[in-house]
Design a protein around this motif. Structure first.
Motif, PDB file in Angstrom:
ATOM      1  N   GLU A  59       0.812  -1.222   0.000  1.00 50.68           N
ATOM      2  CA  GLU A  59       0.000   0.000   0.000  1.00 50.68           C
ATOM      3  C   GLU A  59       0.840   1.265   0.000  1.00 50.68           C
ATOM      4  OE1 GLU A  59      -2.982   0.033   3.020  1.00 50.68           O
ATOM      5  OE2 GLU A  59      -3.804  -1.900   2.401  1.00 50.68           O
ATOM      6  N   ARG A  60       2.106   1.180   0.421  1.00 46.12           N
ATOM      7  CA  ARG A  60       2.961   2.372   0.443  1.00 46.12           C
ATOM      8  C   ARG A  60       3.874   2.443  -0.786  1.00 46.12           C
ATOM      9  NH1 ARG A  60       5.510  -1.139   3.964  1.00 46.12           N
ATOM     10  NH2 ARG A  60       7.741  -1.378   3.565  1.00 46.12           N
ATOM     11  N   GLN A  61       3.645   1.573  -1.777  1.00 45.80           N
ATOM     12  CA  GLN A  61       4.494   1.543  -2.969  1.00 45.80           C
ATOM     13  C   GLN A  61       4.401   2.849  -3.759  1.00 45.80           C
ATOM     14  OE1 GLN A  61       6.729  -0.924  -4.095  1.00 45.80           O
ATOM     15  NE2 GLN A  61       7.296   0.772  -5.412  1.00 45.80           N
TER      16      GLN A  61
ATOM     17  N   PRO B 221       9.761   2.917  -9.145  1.00 42.45           N
ATOM     18  CA  PRO B 221      10.864   3.869  -9.032  1.00 42.45           C
ATOM     19  C   PRO B 221      12.165   3.225  -9.499  1.00 42.45           C
ATOM     20  CG  PRO B 221      10.096   3.178  -6.847  1.00 42.45           C
ATOM     21  CD  PRO B 221       9.177   2.564  -7.851  1.00 42.45           C
ATOM     22  N   GLU B 222      13.035   4.020 -10.069  1.00 41.72           N
ATOM     23  CA  GLU B 222      14.308   3.522 -10.575  1.00 41.72           C
ATOM     24  C   GLU B 222      15.490   4.048  -9.781  1.00 41.72           C
ATOM     25  OE1 GLU B 222      14.457   4.624 -14.669  1.00 41.72           O
ATOM     26  OE2 GLU B 222      12.685   3.449 -15.194  1.00 41.72           O
ATOM     27  N   VAL B 223      15.320   5.197  -9.122  1.00 44.69           N
ATOM     28  CA  VAL B 223      16.424   5.833  -8.392  1.00 44.69           C
ATOM     29  C   VAL B 223      15.957   6.175  -6.983  1.00 44.69           C
ATOM     30  CG1 VAL B 223      18.035   7.783  -8.326  1.00 44.69           C
ATOM     31  CG2 VAL B 223      17.336   6.816 -10.536  1.00 44.69           C
ATOM     32  N   ALA B 224      16.745   5.729  -6.006  1.00 44.97           N
ATOM     33  CA  ALA B 224      16.462   6.060  -4.610  1.00 44.97           C
ATOM     34  C   ALA B 224      17.690   6.760  -4.023  1.00 44.97           C
ATOM     35  CB  ALA B 224      16.158   4.798  -3.799  1.00 44.97           C
ATOM     36  N   ALA B 225      17.448   7.733  -3.166  1.00 38.21           N
ATOM     37  CA  ALA B 225      18.524   8.394  -2.420  1.00 38.21           C
ATOM     38  C   ALA B 225      18.355   8.009  -0.958  1.00 38.21           C
ATOM     39  CB  ALA B 225      18.446   9.901  -2.576  1.00 38.21           C
ATOM     40  N   VAL B 226      19.455   7.583  -0.331  1.00 33.27           N
ATOM     41  CA  VAL B 226      19.415   7.157   1.069  1.00 33.27           C
ATOM     42  C   VAL B 226      20.528   7.898   1.807  1.00 33.27           C
ATOM     43  CG1 VAL B 226      19.591   5.208   2.664  1.00 33.27           C
ATOM     44  CG2 VAL B 226      18.608   4.868   0.385  1.00 33.27           C
TER      45      VAL B 226
END
Length: 111
Positions: A89-91, A100-105
């Motif tokens: 549900e949080r996708q 999504p293809e790019v994540a910043a952490v």
């Protein structure tokens, strides 16, 4: 960070920013270029920009308050969950309603 890649803040589909202290999220938003210096307050105001369908979905699993104090390891896990399309549900949906293809952490913060 952006100088060593072809990516820019505009390419990030989802961000998982360390929030051991609330101010750190604001600092990371500005430091990573998601908004200008001194603009993080207005960027997050109302939650629209950082919501699941916003320009920068932020801490989609709830951050440290929801995931426990693992010093950022939960943020890495959530980035992987989002990129794999396993967020339920949080996708987050990006790139033409795809995954999504790019994540910043980020982890930690301060001086």
């Amino acid at each position: 960070m952006w100088e060593r890649t072809d990516l820019s803040p505009a390419d990030v589909d989802v961000a998982q920013l360390y929030d051991g202290f609330s101010i750190l999220v604001m600092v990371w938003l500005e430091a990573l270029g998601f908004c200008g210096r001194g603009e993080s307050g207005s960027f997050v105001a109302g939650g629209t920009a950082i919501g699941r369908e916003g320009v920068l979905p932020l801490n989609t699993a709830g951050g440290q308050l929801s995931g426990g104090r693992l010093h950022g390891f939960g943020l890495i896990h959530e980035a992987c969950v989002q990129l794999r399309g396993e967020g339920g549900e949080r996708q987050v949906r990006r790139r033409g309603n795809g995954l999504p293809e790019v994540a910043a952490v980020s982890n930690g913060g301060g001086p």
